[in-house]
Every structure is written in C-alpha cells, then in structure tokens.
Design a protein around this motif. Sequence first.
Motif, PDB file in Angstrom:
ATOM      1  N   GLY A  34       0.834  -1.196   0.000  1.00  0.00           N
ATOM      2  CA  GLY A  34       0.000   0.000   0.000  1.00  0.00           C
ATOM      3  C   GLY A  34       0.859   1.233   0.000  1.00  0.00           C
ATOM      4  O   GLY A  34       2.068   1.176   0.226  1.00  0.00           O
ATOM      5  N   ARG A  36       0.516   5.792   0.714  1.00  0.00           N
ATOM      6  CA  ARG A  36      -0.239   7.012   1.019  1.00  0.00           C
ATOM      7  C   ARG A  36       0.516   8.154   0.366  1.00  0.00           C
ATOM      8  O   ARG A  36       1.712   8.332   0.603  1.00  0.00           O
ATOM      9  N   THR A  37      -0.172   8.918  -0.463  1.00  0.00           N
ATOM     10  CA  THR A  37       0.470  10.062  -1.095  1.00  0.00           C
ATOM     11  C   THR A  37       0.615  11.195  -0.092  1.00  0.00           C
ATOM     12  O   THR A  37      -0.112  11.259   0.900  1.00  0.00           O
ATOM     13  N   SER A  46       4.867   4.287   2.184  1.00  0.00           N
ATOM     14  CA  SER A  46       4.510   3.022   1.535  1.00  0.00           C
ATOM     15  C   SER A  46       4.779   1.910   2.543  1.00  0.00           C
ATOM     16  O   SER A  46       5.521   2.090   3.500  1.00  0.00           O
ATOM     17  N   TYR A  98     -10.404  -1.241  10.886  1.00  0.00           N
ATOM     18  CA  TYR A  98     -10.792  -0.796   9.554  1.00  0.00           C
ATOM     19  C   TYR A  98     -11.989  -1.594   9.062  1.00  0.00           C
ATOM     20  O   TYR A  98     -12.130  -2.768   9.398  1.00  0.00           O
ATOM     21  N   ARG A 109      -9.862  -2.513  -0.331  1.00  0.00           N
ATOM     22  CA  ARG A 109     -10.049  -1.114   0.058  1.00  0.00           C
ATOM     23  C   ARG A 109     -10.363  -1.063   1.544  1.00  0.00           C
ATOM     24  O   ARG A 109     -11.264  -1.758   2.024  1.00  0.00           O
ATOM     25  N   TYR A 125      -9.296   8.234   7.219  1.00  0.00           N
ATOM     26  CA  TYR A 125      -8.231   7.657   6.424  1.00  0.00           C
ATOM     27  C   TYR A 125      -8.735   6.443   5.639  1.00  0.00           C
ATOM     28  O   TYR A 125      -9.302   5.524   6.207  1.00  0.00           O
ATOM     29  N   PHE A 127      -7.503   3.777   2.236  1.00  0.00           N
ATOM     30  CA  PHE A 127      -6.404   3.404   1.363  1.00  0.00           C
ATOM     31  C   PHE A 127      -6.713   2.076   0.686  1.00  0.00           C
ATOM     32  O   PHE A 127      -7.618   1.343   1.094  1.00  0.00           O
ATOM     33  N   THR A 128      -5.950   1.795  -0.351  1.00  0.00           N
ATOM     34  CA  THR A 128      -6.084   0.548  -1.104  1.00  0.00           C
ATOM     35  C   THR A 128      -4.759  -0.205  -1.026  1.00  0.00           C
ATOM     36  O   THR A 128      -3.698   0.395  -1.088  1.00  0.00           O
ATOM     37  N   GLU A 129      -4.862  -1.517  -0.854  1.00  0.00           N
ATOM     38  CA  GLU A 129      -3.687  -2.373  -0.899  1.00  0.00           C
ATOM     39  C   GLU A 129      -3.837  -3.343  -2.069  1.00  0.00           C
ATOM     40  O   GLU A 129      -4.947  -3.757  -2.398  1.00  0.00           O
TER      41      GLU A 129
END
Length: 133
Positions: A34, A36-37, A46, A98, A109, A125, A127-129
């Motif tokens: 995964g 995160r920008t 990452s 999550y 997701r 928060y 995020f996608t893995e």
Amino acid sequence: MKRTLSLILLTIALGACSTQKPANDPALVGTWKGLRTQTDKCQFLSWTTHLKPDGRFTITFFRDVQQTQAIQTEQGTWSAVNGKNELRTDGVRMPDVYTYQLVDADTVRYVSVAAGPSGDCQEDYAFTERRLR
C-alpha cells in the motif's frame, strides 16, 4: 453428585465452543503493498503487509515507493471477519480497526474506523492495498 458434575462440564464445554473466534477472512491472507500520497497534513508512506494464516502480521513501512528506505517494522495479531479488520500491534494497547471491501482477488479497500495512538494521519483515512505475488 455425578449429574451435577456432568452438567457443569457440559456447560463449560458449550461455553468454550460459543466463545471461539470465527476464522479470519482467507481472502486477506498473503502479502500486500500500500501507499499514502503526501498531503498538507501527511507525509508520503509506503508499506508491505504480511497477513499470515495463523493470525499474526508484520508491516514494514518505507519512505519511498521503491521500498528501499525502511522506517520501521511492526508485528502483532490480526482478525478480519464480516468486513471488519482489526490489527493489534504488539506493545500497543489500542488496535487499529478498519472496514474493508475486496475490490477483486488482488485489491482490497480499507477505511479507518479506529486508530491506535501510534497512528498518524488516521482521521477519515482510506487506502487501497494490492496483493504481491
């Protein structure tokens, strides 16, 4: 006396059966990546997550996309059932919780429900893995 003892043993046995945790979602077992920008509030991050069938996990966090600059590795226990995933990092009191949804067999997701005190940038928060093969 024997009847009372038998009743007590039966009650204990039934209680033990009802308190067993359901099995973790087998679709999540494996190695995932995964990232995160960077935003105004959060730094780039990452990670690689290993979710093991025995309910243990390791996550290594990196400063770069290529994953050559490690920040730290965490380990602990995980449980995932009915769209809810809980990660309990060893030594941290509160788990990260999550909701999750499988997009396909290799994409999941996550949306943060509750984060432990060690987590940063966790409010709202998501995020996608992606599975590593």
